[in-house]
Design a protein around this motif. Sequence first.
Motif, PDB file in Angstrom:
ATOM      1  N   LEU A 451       0.848  -1.187   0.000  1.00  0.00           N
ATOM      2  CA  LEU A 451       0.000   0.000   0.000  1.00  0.00           C
ATOM      3  C   LEU A 451       0.883   1.236   0.000  1.00  0.00           C
ATOM      4  O   LEU A 451       1.940   1.242   0.632  1.00  0.00           O
ATOM      5  N   PRO A 452       0.493   2.271  -0.712  1.00  0.00           N
ATOM      6  CA  PRO A 452       1.324   3.476  -0.722  1.00  0.00           C
ATOM      7  C   PRO A 452       1.413   4.078   0.676  1.00  0.00           C
ATOM      8  O   PRO A 452       0.402   4.167   1.381  1.00  0.00           O
ATOM      9  N   PRO A 453       2.599   4.474   1.110  1.00  0.00           N
ATOM     10  CA  PRO A 453       2.743   5.004   2.472  1.00  0.00           C
ATOM     11  C   PRO A 453       2.035   6.328   2.676  1.00  0.00           C
ATOM     12  O   PRO A 453       1.570   6.631   3.758  1.00  0.00           O
ATOM     13  N   THR A 454       1.955   7.131   1.620  1.00  0.00           N
ATOM     14  CA  THR A 454       1.282   8.431   1.742  1.00  0.00           C
ATOM     15  C   THR A 454       0.463   8.669   0.491  1.00  0.00           C
ATOM     16  O   THR A 454       0.743   8.141  -0.576  1.00  0.00           O
ATOM     17  N   ARG A 455      -0.556   9.489   0.614  1.00  0.00           N
ATOM     18  CA  ARG A 455      -1.392   9.853  -0.511  1.00  0.00           C
ATOM     19  C   ARG A 455      -1.753  11.323  -0.409  1.00  0.00           C
ATOM     20  O   ARG A 455      -1.804  11.896   0.676  1.00  0.00           O
ATOM     21  N   HIS A 456      -2.011  11.907  -1.582  1.00  0.00           N
ATOM     22  CA  HIS A 456      -2.536  13.265  -1.546  1.00  0.00           C
ATOM     23  C   HIS A 456      -3.955  13.234  -0.992  1.00  0.00           C
ATOM     24  O   HIS A 456      -4.727  12.318  -1.297  1.00  0.00           O
ATOM     25  N   PRO A 457      -4.326  14.174  -0.177  1.00  0.00           N
ATOM     26  CA  PRO A 457      -5.682  14.171   0.380  1.00  0.00           C
ATOM     27  C   PRO A 457      -6.735  14.176  -0.728  1.00  0.00           C
ATOM     28  O   PRO A 457      -6.622  14.909  -1.706  1.00  0.00           O
ATOM     29  N   VAL A 458      -7.742  13.324  -0.568  1.00  0.00           N
ATOM     30  CA  VAL A 458      -8.851  13.271  -1.515  1.00  0.00           C
ATOM     31  C   VAL A 458      -9.944  14.179  -0.991  1.00  0.00           C
ATOM     32  O   VAL A 458     -10.493  13.952   0.089  1.00  0.00           O
ATOM     33  N   ARG A 571      -8.294  -3.819   3.864  1.00  0.00           N
ATOM     34  CA  ARG A 571      -6.857  -3.747   4.169  1.00  0.00           C
ATOM     35  C   ARG A 571      -6.423  -2.301   4.373  1.00  0.00           C
ATOM     36  O   ARG A 571      -5.639  -1.998   5.289  1.00  0.00           O
ATOM     37  N   GLU A 572      -6.912  -1.401   3.538  1.00  0.00           N
ATOM     38  CA  GLU A 572      -6.573   0.009   3.719  1.00  0.00           C
ATOM     39  C   GLU A 572      -7.111   0.537   5.046  1.00  0.00           C
ATOM     40  O   GLU A 572      -6.450   1.336   5.719  1.00  0.00           O
ATOM     41  N   PHE A 573      -8.313   0.121   5.425  1.00  0.00           N
ATOM     42  CA  PHE A 573      -8.884   0.566   6.701  1.00  0.00           C
ATOM     43  C   PHE A 573      -7.998   0.135   7.860  1.00  0.00           C
ATOM     44  O   PHE A 573      -7.864   0.860   8.857  1.00  0.00           O
ATOM     45  N   LEU A 574      -7.376  -1.035   7.742  1.00  0.00           N
ATOM     46  CA  LEU A 574      -6.529  -1.538   8.823  1.00  0.00           C
ATOM     47  C   LEU A 574      -5.139  -0.917   8.826  1.00  0.00           C
ATOM     48  O   LEU A 574      -4.527  -0.802   9.891  1.00  0.00           O
ATOM     49  N   LEU A 575      -4.634  -0.502   7.654  1.00  0.00           N
ATOM     50  CA  LEU A 575      -3.224  -0.126   7.561  1.00  0.00           C
ATOM     51  C   LEU A 575      -2.970   1.336   7.223  1.00  0.00           C
ATOM     52  O   LEU A 575      -1.870   1.833   7.491  1.00  0.00           O
ATOM     53  N   LEU A 576      -3.929   2.034   6.620  1.00  0.00           N
ATOM     54  CA  LEU A 576      -3.698   3.409   6.180  1.00  0.00           C
ATOM     55  C   LEU A 576      -4.401   4.412   7.085  1.00  0.00           C
ATOM     56  O   LEU A 576      -5.317   4.050   7.826  1.00  0.00           O
ATOM     57  N   PRO A 577      -3.976   5.680   7.029  1.00  0.00           N
ATOM     58  CA  PRO A 577      -4.730   6.717   7.738  1.00  0.00           C
ATOM     59  C   PRO A 577      -6.187   6.720   7.267  1.00  0.00           C
ATOM     60  O   PRO A 577      -6.494   6.435   6.107  1.00  0.00           O
ATOM     61  N   LEU A 578      -7.093   7.045   8.178  1.00  0.00           N
ATOM     62  CA  LEU A 578      -8.522   6.936   7.897  1.00  0.00           C
ATOM     63  C   LEU A 578      -8.979   7.733   6.679  1.00  0.00           C
ATOM     64  O   LEU A 578      -9.797   7.217   5.898  1.00  0.00           O
ATOM     65  N   PRO A 579      -8.504   8.974   6.445  1.00  0.00           N
ATOM     66  CA  PRO A 579      -8.983   9.683   5.251  1.00  0.00           C
ATOM     67  C   PRO A 579      -8.735   8.941   3.947  1.00  0.00           C
ATOM     68  O   PRO A 579      -9.589   8.914   3.064  1.00  0.00           O
TER      69      PRO A 579
END
Length: 604
Positions: A451-458, A571-579
């Motif tokens: 999963l990408p470690p960071t993302r631009h805010p959506v 998986r994203e819900f478990l591993l990434l920031p919530l936004p």
Amino acid sequence: MTTRTVEQSWGRIETWLAQHAAVSHGLLRPPALPEDIAAAELRLGVTFPPDLRDSLLRHDGVQLQDGTLTLGYYGPLSGVEDIIQSTEFLRDIGADLDEDEDEAELDEEERDQYAYWPHERLLITLGIGWQSSDGLFLVSRPGPHHGHVGRYFDEDGPSFTEWPGLRHVLADFATALENGTPFNGRTPLAFEGRLIWDDGGTVVPDPLSPLALASEVTEPLLPPAPEPVTPAPRPDGVYAVITFGAPAAQAPPRQPDVVFVAGIPPEELLGRLGCVPATVRPRSREQTRLSAAAPWAAYRPMARAGGCGDGWSYATQESGDPQFGRPEVLRRLSRGTRVVRLSKQGPEVHVTVFDDGAERSEAARRVDSPREDYVTDADGRPVLGSDGQQWQRIGVDPWPGSTAAYTRLLAGLAQEYGITWDPEDDGGGDGVGDRDEPTASAVLLPVLDDLPPTRHPVSSVRDFDLGLLIDRTPPQRLRSAMAAQLARLASETGIDTYPEIAQALERIRRDEPVGLPADGPLDLCMRTLSAEARAARGLLDEARHHTAPAPVTAADHAAWAVRDSAAGALREFLLLPLPAAAATILSQRLSVRWRDDLAADLAD
């Protein structure tokens, strides 16, 4: 059933907008003036079909701003001035494209089929881009196609729809508004006083499993090699063996992608690659290729592994989507040890080194080779064919320098790391003697992508202001609402029928921690869903080359694809920031009523 008039349909549309989408209702323009319509007809040299005239006399198009009424992908309805500008613009383009053709020589049917933009055609919507690049058109020419509605997109040829007139378009649009049903594949909705469009969907509740089909067949086995026949001697003790034909051509050198791992046995190497335990057994390279191409493998990769050098193991992949170039795979292989990868693609040969999950960029090697199969003349200039392409020699290695580089880099690995491996002894030769001996092999269940470690805010998802919601909602309330949305997504796609996922969702609902360790039950479940989607796609792709239909349908593949994506959202819900996870969950919801669900979740 009698089709309603233009006036009746507009009345239904206006009533719905006034009750549910006041902003969009307020952006309807007033009626066009009859004299403006007459002037447009004179300028364009056509007579507007009655349906178009009646619609313009109700509303002269719409105001082009946020919230305006659109017909889904077809865009906003054009006013009189829009019709003039679009028609003249497209006529000019058509004149340039058809300047070598005499349109007058085409009959009516041929003009509708072949001409880019016949003179009598009128673009009546502005398309998804709100400009004269696509949309719906009407035929104004008297005859069998008079008033017929077609669709035009600038990257495709125009085609006619099933609507015989604009009144039918408006009637279907009014019905879609009133019933909340799809119109041209999208569903119109009211949200915050605006008409918006959304893509919902349903999936096959119990798609056919390609992996289950694979489990019902057996692995194919190579036939036993025939015993060599020794010629019987003649009674007088004299005999001769005579062979005919040219000697067999020498096989090209084997140069596979290969990974070397220090300090672990071959069986553990296969385990780190994600092997399916029930498929682990010794196989020759020829046997591995036969097994990998069979339904038994279900389009999953297969790899072989063995020992090489002092304490090193190696693995080569024999089929399936490439694995050794994936950073997540190399990090997993190098956990607590060192991995060296040697690969060749075209002119490039690479050596990549990972130590305990981290790439050592200073240890990397890369060699490029120019092509040597291109034909040049005595002065070194390229020899071109009649099509302008440079001639190439058939049967020539295009990058012989890279072949030498592969061998040289392999020799360097022996000197620097103690890796001693000959690709010819791994089944790359003629299959005789010890050159294709069985080694440990297995089908792989590929590990999941990083999963990408960071993302631009959506900030926006499906016309919904997610950024504003995140800013104004307390984190715990937002997490609870997204957990509820995730549970609904799991139910829509059917992944909540898997015990591992159902247990994770229940723990999330109770706000308890959920682990996702590598090779744990939840991780294996997600990887299996990904393998199902890949296998379904492979079966459909293969069926295109055969007369027999695929054992799975496109609907089965779509169901596995959305299940795979929904598992990815978990998986994203478990591993990434919530936004970031929230954007994925909301974008994947199948119900177009998810906004109402979210409002209820936030109110709880």
